[in-house]
Design a protein around this motif. Sequence first.
Motif, PDB file in Angstrom:
ATOM      1  N   UNK A 105       0.662  -1.157   0.071  1.00 58.69           N
ATOM      2  CA  UNK A 105       0.166   0.111  -0.022  1.00 58.69           C
ATOM      3  C   UNK A 105       0.793   1.455   0.008  1.00 58.69           C
ATOM      4  N   UNK A 106       1.744   1.297   0.707  1.00 61.02           N
ATOM      5  CA  UNK A 106       2.816   2.532   1.022  1.00 61.02           C
ATOM      6  C   UNK A 106       3.430   2.576  -0.453  1.00 61.02           C
ATOM      7  N   UNK A 107       3.879   1.563  -1.045  1.00 56.14           N
ATOM      8  CA  UNK A 107       4.504   1.617  -2.524  1.00 56.14           C
ATOM      9  C   UNK A 107       3.649   2.154  -3.453  1.00 56.14           C
ATOM     10  N   UNK A 108       2.306   1.780  -3.529  1.00 56.66           N
ATOM     11  CA  UNK A 108       1.403   2.235  -4.208  1.00 56.66           C
ATOM     12  C   UNK A 108       1.103   3.643  -4.087  1.00 56.66           C
ATOM     13  N   UNK A 109       1.102   4.251  -2.934  1.00 57.78           N
ATOM     14  CA  UNK A 109       0.713   5.718  -2.734  1.00 57.78           C
ATOM     15  C   UNK A 109       1.928   6.374  -3.144  1.00 57.78           C
ATOM     16  N   UNK A 110       3.311   5.866  -3.055  1.00 63.23           N
ATOM     17  CA  UNK A 110       4.674   6.403  -3.467  1.00 63.23           C
ATOM     18  C   UNK A 110       4.829   6.444  -5.006  1.00 63.23           C
ATOM     19  N   UNK A 111       4.215   5.531  -5.617  1.00 67.91           N
ATOM     20  CA  UNK A 111       4.379   5.575  -7.065  1.00 67.91           C
ATOM     21  C   UNK A 111       3.283   6.521  -7.670  1.00 67.91           C
ATOM     22  N   UNK A 112       2.019   6.260  -7.066  1.00 59.89           N
ATOM     23  CA  UNK A 112       1.184   7.147  -7.429  1.00 59.89           C
ATOM     24  C   UNK A 112       1.473   8.724  -7.177  1.00 59.89           C
ATOM     25  N   UNK A 113       2.171   9.042  -6.193  1.00 58.63           N
ATOM     26  CA  UNK A 113       2.620  10.521  -6.172  1.00 58.63           C
ATOM     27  C   UNK A 113       3.618  10.862  -7.232  1.00 58.63           C
ATOM     28  N   UNK A 114       4.591   9.941  -7.399  1.00 60.04           N
ATOM     29  CA  UNK A 114       5.738   9.983  -8.370  1.00 60.04           C
ATOM     30  C   UNK A 114       5.146  10.370  -9.807  1.00 60.04           C
ATOM     31  N   UNK A 115       4.164   9.500 -10.012  1.00 60.17           N
ATOM     32  CA  UNK A 115       3.370   9.536 -11.491  1.00 60.17           C
ATOM     33  C   UNK A 115       2.494  10.809 -11.479  1.00 60.17           C
ATOM     34  N   UNK A 116       1.768  11.246 -10.588  1.00 63.75           N
ATOM     35  CA  UNK A 116       1.238  12.498 -10.494  1.00 63.75           C
ATOM     36  C   UNK A 116       2.228  13.845 -10.931  1.00 63.75           C
ATOM     37  N   UNK A 117       3.480  13.621  -9.997  1.00 67.59           N
ATOM     38  CA  UNK A 117       4.157  14.563 -10.251  1.00 67.59           C
ATOM     39  C   UNK A 117       4.856  14.762 -11.488  1.00 67.59           C
ATOM     40  N   UNK A 118       5.407  13.504 -12.238  1.00 57.18           N
ATOM     41  CA  UNK A 118       5.649  13.465 -13.679  1.00 57.18           C
ATOM     42  C   UNK A 118       4.335  14.034 -14.429  1.00 57.18           C
ATOM     43  N   UNK A 119       3.304  13.618 -14.212  1.00 53.89           N
ATOM     44  CA  UNK A 119       2.116  14.271 -15.084  1.00 53.89           C
ATOM     45  C   UNK A 119       2.055  15.541 -14.877  1.00 53.89           C
TER      46      UNK A 119
END
Length: 147
Positions: A49-63
């Motif tokens: 769950x923590x990794x999903x949140x982290x990757x979501x955050x990174x992907x949103x920043x890239x977006x």
Amino acid sequence: MEYQQLQDEIKAAMKARDNHRRDILRQVHTELKAIEVNERREVTEADVDAMLKRVIKQTKETLDGSIKAGNNQERTDTLTEQVAILEGYLPKQVEGEELIALIDAVLADTGAATKKDMGRVMGELTKRTGGNFDKAAAAKELGSKLS
């Protein structure tokens, strides 16, 4: 989500030839594999769950960067789809009336009355929900209830 479930989702995406889902889930899997290797321990559901949140955050920043830079629309669409895919795997967020009821319960349990207690209340909310609540809405609601 459990680690084995993540691996099964990757396999299902490969069979369905869903490249966007496969790619983003592989990214999460790679990060989790690093935890397994570097820390020499089993990956827990909390790690996933923590990794999903982290990757979501990174992907949103890239977006956001992609949108601001005016990069091609295809990349922006892909990133948007990846964020939506990952958010589908997160536990349901506590929000709305359910969040207000939980805030009232925490306020009653902790006896918080002033804005100085806000951090303690937010910590208790995080503990009770596992961090799966709308933090901005909770802070706004708490601000109106605490003096």
